[in-house]
Design a protein around this motif. Structure first.
Motif, PDB file in Angstrom:
ATOM      1  N   MET A  10      42.524  42.811  38.092  1.00 31.81           N
ATOM      2  CA  MET A  10      42.048  43.761  36.410  1.00 31.81           C
ATOM      3  C   MET A  10      41.361  43.160  35.307  1.00 31.81           C
ATOM      4  N   GLU A  40      44.677  41.424  32.834  1.00 32.28           N
ATOM      5  CA  GLU A  40      45.735  41.063  33.732  1.00 32.28           C
ATOM      6  C   GLU A  40      46.110  39.756  33.489  1.00 32.28           C
ATOM      7  N   LYS A  41      47.088  39.618  33.201  1.00 33.06           N
ATOM      8  CA  LYS A  41      47.900  37.644  33.088  1.00 33.06           C
ATOM      9  C   LYS A  41      48.123  37.388  34.708  1.00 33.06           C
ATOM     10  N   ARG A  81      49.996  39.961  42.088  1.00 32.94           N
ATOM     11  CA  ARG A  81      50.798  41.295  41.892  1.00 32.94           C
ATOM     12  C   ARG A  81      52.232  41.146  41.804  1.00 32.94           C
ATOM     13  N   LEU A 103      53.249  40.120  38.272  1.00 34.66           N
ATOM     14  CA  LEU A 103      52.638  41.136  36.852  1.00 34.66           C
ATOM     15  C   LEU A 103      54.198  42.917  36.918  1.00 34.66           C
ATOM     16  N   VAL A 155      44.155  33.219  33.856  1.00 36.44           N
ATOM     17  CA  VAL A 155      44.829  33.773  34.335  1.00 36.44           C
ATOM     18  C   VAL A 155      45.709  33.106  35.290  1.00 36.44           C
TER      19      VAL A 155
END
Ligand code: BF8
Ligand code: SF4
Length: 654
Positions: free
Chosen positions: A1, A4-5, A9, A12, A458
């Motif tokens: 996405m 996002e960082k 998953r 996050l 990222v």
């Protein structure tokens, strides 16, 4: 996405918990602190008290001679001197880090050989004999102990050697050794090259950026073919050459009902003892007495790679997940030694019950408990630390615990020796099948993709994008460090990944041999295994007579540490095209950029490149590999590959 960082998953999920708990992480701080643009391009000098002097790149092209003459530090240092000085100091620091680690290993190795310390023994005699041969240590009728003592003494002497050549230089292809001699960059002694680089970069010493980069190369070679190689080799003798083994990775390896102890850092000595101590019945029953079902050892960063590769100990995560492990609320102790440990760990731990324990006298941390790893009583220290973690287990705050579900399976534990056996078979161990598959074009080439995470990109994204593109184009990938862990989390370290992600040629080879298309070769010091694998490919024949002839390339798309720069430079100095992402610390000087990105190829046969976009970077690597294939006359061979039955049978017989 977008936005996002991390592409992971689990990361996050725990970042969201950190936010809810009001905990600041590196991800937040990277947003809050903007990097200094002048420092980022290497143009700031603070090597004396007349500075700091900032000599940034000109804003517009076509600078006049007069303008250029004005762009200097107080002492007259030019942008090229300043950027080159800063760059080679990074090499010195990276080399020092790997090599001081190696020195510690050599000391323990020697003491073990002499029978002076408990808990360690010479485990891999075969490897010891191999090293003895390479170091010129006589084997004859001598005992293992006698050989090991001499090997230990010789390795230790490499650090303080003043003259001649480091002994492992002779492992390189002959043509490479000759080139290094011609360029005057054969390392004499490990410490000497670091010290000389620090001297040359002192105010008013070496003011020729080319000369600085030559010594930078010599120092980096003292890392790759010296310190790092000594550490990998002696660790293999002490703990065994890694063999393919299954493992699990990501924060989901933490356990709700067991004492979670995370070993984080780089030196495998104490973690090895903790693996043994954690199985001790007395320690096990102590854990049960505190209400835990057992002890769950997990690794973080390169310590994780070491114990994973040799024992299948689960990995909690890579560099940017260190704070997040604590944020799960489930880590009873985090034991750190040296390198890549964020100082914020102690602060994050304050928000939970985690005990951060430092163990190395070189690396203490305010707010952490220090329990020194004294080698001569190593097993006792390991047990003491385990007891601390067990005592802390009842203090876990139930409502603060959140362990993400699931962890990813992987196959790890490759080394240049096991690649040999896997491809050639136990009785005809050889790189021949790998070379043949490169020559016939099923495998286009070899890439080493290694290095860190960087909070300014990222998390894990560049590693995965680059590596997937490489294997899709039939380039087999060797990986280490945090890059290897990114691959593990994404499922690339499984034989099944071949069918899902690879081009048809590489997929066929991997499926026939049962290999993952991405091979995990260990920790960052184990990049020396990649040098050895490249040398083995050269020596097997058919792909030129130097590392620079190979259809091969290297990359660190998310690098951040000075060690990464040292590694990059020793790959370049060994003849490898090496591409880094994120940022590159010499862009403030056009001359130094030209030297590293272009002219270096004429000096060492390898060169640097800088590309932030991992997909573009992957294609630059593929183009380079294609160029090398063409030079070897293999470009046509690849087009001819049609997999008829005879070829398939031949492949199956591999
Ligand atoms: O030596 S890859 S972040 S952990 S420096 Fe550090 Fe970079 Fe990870 Fe291991 Ni290597
Ligand atoms: Fe400035 Fe020269 Fe001192 Fe560097 S060494 S801080 S450029 S005066």
């Amino acid at each position: 996405m977008p936005g996002e960082k991390s592409v992971d998953r689990v990361t996050l999920e725990i970042l969201a918990k950190a936010k809810a708990d009001g905990v600041s992480t590196a991800f937040d701080r990277a947003e809050e602190i903007k990097p200094c643009p002048i420092g980022a391009e290497g143009s700031c000098c603070k090597h004396c008290a007349m500075g700091p002097c900032r000599v940034p790149a000109p804003k517009k092209k076509g600078e006049s001679e007069t303008e250029r003459a004005k762009r200097r530090g107080v002492c007259g240092a030019t942008a090229e001197t300043i950027t080159a000085r800063n760059f080679v100091r990074m090499i010195a620091a990276g080399t020092a880090a790997h090599s001081d680690h190696a020195r510690g290993i050599a000391e323990v190795f020697l003491a073990t050989a002499k029978g002076e310390i408990p808990g360690f023994k010479i485990q891999d005699e075969q490897k010891l004999y191999q090293i003895a041969l390479d170091l010129g240590v006589e084997i004859g009728e001598r005992s293992v102990q006698e050989i090991a003592v001499e090997v230990g003494e010789k390795c230790l002497a490499e650090f303080g050697r003043q003259h001649g050549e480091l002994l492992f230089v002779k492992r390189a292809p002959l043509k490479r050794q000759e080139l290094w001699r011609k360029r005057g960059i054969v390392p004499r002694g490990i410490d000497r090259e670091v010290v000389e680089l620090m001297h040359r970069t002192h105010m008013g010493v070496d003011q020729d950026y080319r000369n600085l980069l030559l010594q930078g190369s010599r120092c980096a070679l003292a890392d790759g073919w010296g310190g790092s190689m000594i550490s990998t080799e002696l660790q293999d003798v002490l703990f065994g050459v890694p063999q393919p083994i299954g493992g699990h990775i990501n924060l989901g390896v933490l356990k709700e009902d067991e004492v979670n102890l995370v070993v984080h850092g780089h030196e495998p000595l104490l973690p090895e003892l903790m693996v043994v101590a954690s199985q001790d019945p007395e320690i096990q029953s102590y854990a049960k007495s505190k209400g835990a079902k057992g002890i769950n050892l997990a690794g973080m960063c390169c310590s994780a790679n070491e114990v994973l590769a040799r024992h299948g100990i689960p990995v909690a995560g890579n560099f940017l997940q260190q704070e997040l492990a604590i944020v799960t609320g489930a880590v009873d102790a985090m034991v750190v030694d040296v390198q890549c440990e964020m100082q914020s760990l102690a602060d994050v731990a304050k928000c939970y019950h985690t005990k951060v324990i430092t163990t190395n006298p070189r690396a203490k941390m305010q707010g952490a408990t220090h329990i020194e790893f004294e080698e001569h009583r190593g097993p006792d220290v390991a047990k003491k630390i385990l007891r601390e973690a067990i005592d802390n287990f009842p203090r876990r705050k139930g409502n603060a615990v959140h362990i993400p579900t699931g962890s990813q399976e992987m196959v790890v534990g490759f080394s240049h020796e096991t690649i040999n056996y896997l491809l050639g078979g136990l009785f005809r161990a050889s790189y021949r099948p790998l070379n043949d598959n490169i020559i016939n074009g099923r495998i286009r080439g070899i890439a080493g993709v290694v290095g860190c995470n960087n909070a300014r990109t990222v998390h894990d994204s560049a590693h995965l994008t680059m590596i997937k593109e490489l294997i899709k184009n039939d380039v087999i990938v060797l990986t280490t460090g945090c890059a290897a862990m990114a691959c593990g989390k994404a499922g690339l370290l499984t034989p099944e990944a071949a069918a899902e992600y690879c081009g048809p040629g590489l997929a066929e080879v991997c499926e026939a041999v049962g290999l993952p298309p991405v091979l995990h070769l260990g920790a960052c010091v184990d990049n020396s295994r990649i040098l050895m694998a490249a040398t083995a490919v050269v020596k097997d024949g058919g792909l030129g007579d130097d590392i620079s002839d190979l259809p091969a390339a290297g990359a660190a798309p998310e690098w951040m540490s000075e060690k990464a720069i040292a590694i990059g430079q020793y790959f370049v100095a060994s003849g490898v095209f090496t591409i880094f992402g994120t940022t590159f610390p010499i862009t403030g000087s056009e001359e130094v950029s030209k030297l590293l990105f272009e002219e270096m190829e004429g000096i060492t046969g390898g060169k640097w490149a800088f590309e932030v976009d991992p997909l573009k970077a992957a294609h630059m690597m593929i183009d380079h590999i294609n160029k090398k294939r063409k030079a070897l006359g293999l470009d046509k061979g690849r087009e001819r590959v049609l997999y008829d039955m005879a070829m398939r049978r031949e492949l199956d017989a591999v």
